[in-house]
Design a protein around this motif. Structure first.
Motif, PDB file in Angstrom:
ATOM      1  N   GLY A  41       1.021  -1.092  -0.003  1.00 35.66           N
ATOM      2  CA  GLY A  41       0.035  -0.055  -0.002  1.00 35.66           C
ATOM      3  C   GLY A  41       0.813   1.421  -0.014  1.00 35.66           C
ATOM      4  O   GLY A  41       0.128   2.542  -0.149  1.00 35.66           O
ATOM      5  N   TRP A  42       2.122   1.132   0.165  1.00 36.54           N
ATOM      6  CA  TRP A  42       2.916   2.130   0.073  1.00 36.54           C
ATOM      7  C   TRP A  42       3.626   2.567  -1.264  1.00 36.54           C
ATOM      8  O   TRP A  42       4.333   1.811  -1.903  1.00 36.54           O
ATOM      9  N   THR A  43       3.608   3.708  -1.652  1.00 34.69           N
ATOM     10  CA  THR A  43       4.281   4.351  -2.889  1.00 34.69           C
ATOM     11  C   THR A  43       5.511   4.730  -2.648  1.00 34.69           C
ATOM     12  O   THR A  43       5.765   5.065  -1.288  1.00 34.69           O
ATOM     13  N   VAL A  44       6.244   5.371  -3.615  1.00 37.27           N
ATOM     14  CA  VAL A  44       7.573   6.129  -3.354  1.00 37.27           C
ATOM     15  C   VAL A  44       7.401   7.415  -2.497  1.00 37.27           C
ATOM     16  O   VAL A  44       8.072   7.544  -1.708  1.00 37.27           O
ATOM     17  N   ALA A  45       6.103   7.926  -2.954  1.00 33.71           N
ATOM     18  CA  ALA A  45       5.777   9.141  -1.988  1.00 33.71           C
ATOM     19  C   ALA A  45       5.595   8.858  -0.497  1.00 33.71           C
ATOM     20  O   ALA A  45       5.907   9.593   0.275  1.00 33.71           O
ATOM     21  N   HIS A  46       4.926   7.759  -0.293  1.00 33.19           N
ATOM     22  CA  HIS A  46       4.689   7.328   1.160  1.00 33.19           C
ATOM     23  C   HIS A  46       5.842   7.052   1.820  1.00 33.19           C
ATOM     24  O   HIS A  46       6.181   7.263   2.992  1.00 33.19           O
ATOM     25  N   GLN A  47       6.957   6.526   1.173  1.00 32.59           N
ATOM     26  CA  GLN A  47       8.247   6.367   1.962  1.00 32.59           C
ATOM     27  C   GLN A  47       8.965   7.481   2.207  1.00 32.59           C
ATOM     28  O   GLN A  47       9.434   7.734   3.375  1.00 32.59           O
ATOM     29  N   ILE A  48       8.938   8.609   1.365  1.00 33.26           N
ATOM     30  CA  ILE A  48       9.685   9.789   1.503  1.00 33.26           C
ATOM     31  C   ILE A  48       8.696  10.506   2.564  1.00 33.26           C
ATOM     32  O   ILE A  48       9.168  11.322   3.553  1.00 33.26           O
ATOM     33  N   ALA A  49       7.302  10.573   2.557  1.00 33.91           N
ATOM     34  CA  ALA A  49       6.373  11.062   3.403  1.00 33.91           C
ATOM     35  C   ALA A  49       6.826  10.661   4.847  1.00 33.91           C
ATOM     36  O   ALA A  49       6.704  11.353   5.921  1.00 33.91           O
ATOM     37  N   HIS A  50       7.069   9.241   5.009  1.00 27.60           N
ATOM     38  CA  HIS A  50       7.167   8.678   6.432  1.00 27.60           C
ATOM     39  C   HIS A  50       8.574   9.228   6.756  1.00 27.60           C
ATOM     40  O   HIS A  50       8.492   9.481   8.058  1.00 27.60           O
ATOM     41  N   LEU A  51       9.516   9.297   6.121  1.00 28.11           N
ATOM     42  CA  LEU A  51      10.889  10.024   6.576  1.00 28.11           C
ATOM     43  C   LEU A  51      10.588  11.231   7.082  1.00 28.11           C
ATOM     44  O   LEU A  51      11.033  11.663   8.127  1.00 28.11           O
ATOM     45  N   ALA A  52      10.028  12.103   6.291  1.00 29.15           N
ATOM     46  CA  ALA A  52       9.526  13.545   6.649  1.00 29.15           C
ATOM     47  C   ALA A  52       8.874  13.471   7.951  1.00 29.15           C
ATOM     48  O   ALA A  52       9.148  14.339   8.833  1.00 29.15           O
ATOM     49  N   TRP A  53       7.957  12.786   8.139  1.00 26.71           N
ATOM     50  CA  TRP A  53       7.028  12.702   9.235  1.00 26.71           C
ATOM     51  C   TRP A  53       7.886  12.213  10.414  1.00 26.71           C
ATOM     52  O   TRP A  53       7.772  12.653  11.580  1.00 26.71           O
TER      53      TRP A  53
END
Length: 273
Positions: A41-53
């Motif tokens: 369920g995680w895209t590339v955007a989710h991965q970077i968003a998780h790191l930012a969060w």
């Protein structure tokens, strides 16, 4: 003026790890941000968003303990979804805005950790951490989620000796790996002997230990971050307890992960630390 951490090598390595991942995603076209990664369920955007969060949460822990306490309360109120919710919110941003948020947050965190007085411990979702431990944990997550991004993009990253930090936290998390599964951790320390990408050795534990783990540092790090199945890695155990550990090892906090499937088709689900 309190003595600051300043030149601790892991801070420089964390910066380099982040910059390397930035090179992978900084020039991506819009549609490539929606590519699926091995995390369900995680895209590339989710991965970077998780790191930012997570970088922002770490910055809050370092700079405002009361505000971080409120983050912990929010996590306890929704333990099954708060990680996914944070990633999903950031993934909805335009790529340029998401990149800017991630870059600003990681730079601010590095600045705060560099300025932190020696000996200071900061609250976290688990035990409190020193600036060095916080930076090590952020490097581990940046590397692991960077691997998810690389897999999604079909890129093979050249491993670096920064893996020694991931190996360190993987070894330190040994007892947690047992405890999170309701198992008693072994009493004795293990000997872990790894070869870094440069060819230099990385070792942990007593030389005469009865339980041993050996192999390439890259493979060990892929194992403890659960980015590859043990059957696909050249990590070896000597001793029953070491053998058990390699079957459950995880370097990240949170519930027990089950990892990725082996290339021979064994089932597993990707955890999201």
């Amino acid at each position: 003026m309190p003595e600051a951490v300043q030149a601790v090598p892991v801070l420089d390595d964390l910066r380099r790890e982040s910059e390397e991942l930035d090179q992978l995603v900084g020039g991506l076209e819009g549609e490539r941000w929606t590519l699926p990664t091995p995390a369900d369920g995680w895209t590339v955007a989710h991965q970077i968003a998780h790191l930012a969060w997570t970088d922002q949460a770490a910055l809050t822990a370092v700079t405002d303990g009361d505000a971080f306490g409120r983050l912990v309360e929010a996590a306890l109120a929704a333990p099954e979804s708060f990680v996914d919710d944070g990633a999903a919110e950031g993934a909805e941003l335009p790529p340029g805005e998401l990149l800017a948020r991630w870059r600003a947050g990681r730079d601010a965190l590095l600045e705060a950790l560099t300025a932190a007085p020696r000996g200071t411990r900061f609250p976290w979702y688990g035990p409190p951490m020193s600036a060095t431990s916080m930076a090590t944990a952020r490097l581990m997550e940046t590397w692991a989620h960077g691997q998810d991004v690389a897999d999604a993009l079909g890129v093979t990253r050249a491993p670096t000796d920064r893996l020694r930090h991931v190996a360190h936290i993987g070894v330190r998390a040994r007892d947690f790996s047992f405890g999170v599964r309701g198992l008693s951790a072994p009493d004795d320390l293990f000997r872990v002997e790894l070869q870094l990408p440069s060819g230099e050795p990385w070792v942990s534990g007593p030389e005469d230990a009865g339980q041993r783990v050996t192999g390439p540092a890259l493979d060990f790090c892929l194992l403890v971050t659960q980015r590859a199945h043990r059957d696909d890695l050249a990590v070896r155990a000597e001793g029953a307890d070491a053998e058990r550990w390699l079957g459950i090892a995880q370097a990240f906090a949170g519930p027990a992960g089950v990892g990725r499937p082996a290339k021979n088709g064994k089932d597993a689900q990707e955890p999201r630390p």
